[in-house]
Structures are given as structure tokens and as C-alpha cells.
Write an enzyme that holds these catalytic residues in place. Structure first.
Site, short mmCIF file in Angstrom:
data_model
loop_
_atom_site.label_atom_id
_atom_site.label_comp_id
_atom_site.label_asym_id
_atom_site.label_seq_id
_atom_site.Cartn_x
_atom_site.Cartn_y
_atom_site.Cartn_z
N ALA A 1 0.86 -1.18 0.00
CA ALA A 1 0.00 0.00 0.00
C ALA A 1 0.90 1.23 0.00
CB ALA A 1 -0.90 -0.02 1.23
N GLY B 1 0.61 -5.15 0.63
CA GLY B 1 -0.55 -5.23 -0.26
C GLY B 1 -0.23 -5.89 -1.60
N GLU C 1 -0.43 -9.49 -1.00
CA GLU C 1 -1.85 -9.79 -0.81
C GLU C 1 -2.59 -9.81 -2.16
OE1 GLU C 1 -1.83 -6.67 2.13
OE2 GLU C 1 -2.78 -7.99 3.60
N GLU D 1 4.44 -5.18 7.22
CA GLU D 1 3.60 -4.19 7.90
C GLU D 1 4.03 -3.87 9.33
OE1 GLU D 1 2.50 -6.60 5.95
OE2 GLU D 1 1.00 -5.78 4.59
#
Ligand code: DAK
Length: 258
Positions: A64, A109, A112, A132
Site C-alpha cells: 500500500a 498489499g 496480498e 507491515e
């Protein structure tokens, strides 16, 4: 039409390429919106039979967008996380195969996004991780749930708690990716894989995807019932008649997606 991704269709394959190479293809709200929009094109276009998701430059997706996340309050964060989940769940719900062609960094992300796809092929240069906890957060686009389902609870905790970045071979060893190839062979390998899947009965492919995804979290009894119903829906298709007739006539099947 898209600013942060490229979307094109060639010979039945939809190519979604995340295209923010200067920011390592980090996922901000706009990228997520555009991936979602491209997925809607995939879903609504009968000419698209399979999808390859990849990244421009040296990253697949480096997570992200930290610069954007840093500006967000909790409501903004909630909106972003909801968008992320919407995209990942949408990819899983479309009854066409999504192949992640992981060309480089697949972090946070990005890992993911790859996990939401059906099959992951990695370049030897790919690197995977859920970093993260370095940022004071936990995976937010499904990583705490999809990673243990792919690699097991212990290995998922190891990766999430250490934030360790692993190479493609290790990712392959633990079951995070299905195959590792030389960088030049990445897209051709994914195209060949897409073509192989596209040569099979499309309804069966779509129903198999949905049945595996939906059955995975059920108990065995409920999952078996799900398979019976799903199987029945393929059994009534014209493609089933064509597939079995072609076998008995010793010829190649010509599926019509009916
Ligand atoms: N976001 C924003 N910019 C990024 C970025 C990212 N994730 N990753 C890289 N960049 C930018 C760098 O800031 C740099 O920008 P400039 O300085 O050139 O302007 C440019 O891309 C090139 O990066 P580097 O100079 O760092 O390149 P290197 O080759 O040295 O290193 C790297 C590549 C991928 C190893 C490194 O950039 C890196 O460690 N990147 C960060 C990886 C990371 O921690 N990703 C975030 C994971 S966390 C949530 C929803 C979802 C999530 C969280 C919350 N809710 C809203 C609650 C998910 C979170 C994550 O994904």
C-alpha cells in the site's frame, strides 16, 4: 483511460499491469479503483477468458502507498482498507482464472494482491514479504487470512511477525508461488498457462474456481454438499456433452461456454 494501470486484451487474455514504477507500483486509492474497474471489464467481456496481473518495472507491487497512508486518519484508513478488500474479493469472485506474474517486489498489499489471484508464477527476481509490522500495522488487504491458508499458520506467523523478505525459490518451497522462472520467461510462461486453462471447458474452470474458494472455509460435510451442487451445474452444460463426446470420438473438444 487508466492513469495508474494498463489494461489490454490480446488473444483472449486480459493484462492488468500496475503502472506506477517510480513508486514501486504502490497501491493508493486510485490504483485500487482502477484495478477494480479493469476487473469489471474482465467480468463483462466474454472475449476475456483469463487474466495476467503484473507490475511495470522492478516491482510487482511494493505494498500500500505509505505516503498516502501516512496522511489518512482512521476513517480514511477504513475507506482504503475497505477498497483493498473489495478488490481482492472481486478477483476471487470472478469466474475466470487470474494469474499473478510476479516480476519483482511483492510486499504487503502486493503480496496480498498476488495471493488473491488463483495461481502465482514468480520471476527469479521476485521478492515476497509482509513488512507491515515495520510500520506499526498488520497486513490489511487480507494477508492475515490468505497467507495462512496458502502456507500454513506457523509459516504465516513467521513471515508476518518477522517482516522477513523471502526470494522466489523460498516462496515456491513454502507454497506461496506455484512456479519460478527466469525473468524473460515470466510472461510467456503465464501466457502458456493461460492458454492451457483457456483450452479447457470455461464453465468447468469458473465453477471449479468458485467451488474451491467457497468450499475452503466450510466443514467437510458442507463443502461436499457444495461440490455436489457445483458438479451438477457443470453436468448440465453443453460443454460436458461436447467434452465427453469428443473423448469417445477421439477428437479435440470444441467448447462453447454453454
Ligand atoms: N509506498 C509508497 N512509496 C513507495 C513504496 C510504498 N509502499 N515502496 C517504495 N516506494 C517509493 C520510495 O519511497 C521511492 O520513492 P522516491 O524516494 O524515489 O520518491 C521509490 O518508491 C523507490 O523506492 P526505493 O528507493 O526504496 O527503492 P529500493 O530499490 O531501494 O527498495 C523496496 C525497494 C520495495 C524494498 C523499498 O522501497 C521498500 O521497502 N518499500 C516499502 C515496502 C513496504 O513496507 N510496503 C508497505 C507494506 S504495508 C491499510 C490497508 C492496507 C495496508 C495497510 C493499512 N488500512 C488503510 C488500514 C497495507 C499495508 C502495506 O502494504
Amino acid at each position: 483511460m487508466y492513469e495508474t494501470i494498463k489494461y489490454e486484451v490480446k488473444e483472449g487474455i486480459g493484462y492488468i499491469t500496475i503502472n506506477r514504477p517510480k513508486a514501486m507500483n504502490a497501491l493508493n486509492g486510485e490504483v485500487l479503483d482502477e484495478i477494480y474497474a479493469a476487473c469489471a471489464e474482465v467480468q463483462n467481456d466474454d472475449a476475456v477468458k483469463a487474466v495476467i496481473v503484473t507490475g511495470e518495472g522492478k516491482a510487482f507491487v511494493a505494498g500500500a502507498d505509505i505516503a498516502q497512508m501516512n496522511q489518512l486518519d482512521s476513517i480514511g484508513g477504513r475507506t482504503l482498507i475497505a477498497k483493498g478488500h473489495k478488490v481482492m474479493n472481486y478477483i476471487e469472485s470472478i469466474e475466470k482464472p487470474f494469474i499473478a506474474a510476479v516480476n519483482g517486489f511483492a510486499l504487503g498489499g502486493g503480496c496480498e494482491l498476488a495471493m488473491a489471484c488463483d495461481i502465482r508464477i514468480a520471476s527469479e527476481k521476485a521478492k515476497f514479504g509482509q513488512p507491515e509490522v515495520n510500520l506499526g500495522i498488520i497486513p490489511g488487504f487480507g494477508g492475515t487470512q490468505r497467507l495462512p491458508r496458502l502456507v500454513g499458520k506457523g509459516m504465516a506467523k513467521y513471515l508476518i511477525m518477522t517482516a522477513e523478505m523471502i526470494g522466489a525459490e523460498e516462496a515456491n518451497r513454502i507454497g506461496l508461488v506455484e512456479k519460478v522462472v527466469a525473468p524473460d520467461e515470466l510472461i510467456p510462461t503465464c501466457e502458456k498457462l493461460a492458454q492451457t486453462i483457456m483450452s479447457k471447458a470455461p464453465i468447468a474452470i469458473g465453477v471449479a474456481k468458485t467451488t474451491i474458494n467457497n468450499g475452503y472455509d466450510l466443514d467437510m460435510r458442507a463443502a461436499s454438499t457444495l461440490e455436489v451442487e457445483a458438479f451438477t451445474s457443470t453436468f448440465g452444460s453443453k460443454d460436458k456433452t461436447e467434452g465427453m463426446t469428443a473423448f469417445l470420438e477421439k477428437r479435440e473438444a470444441k467448447f462453447e461456454n454453454k
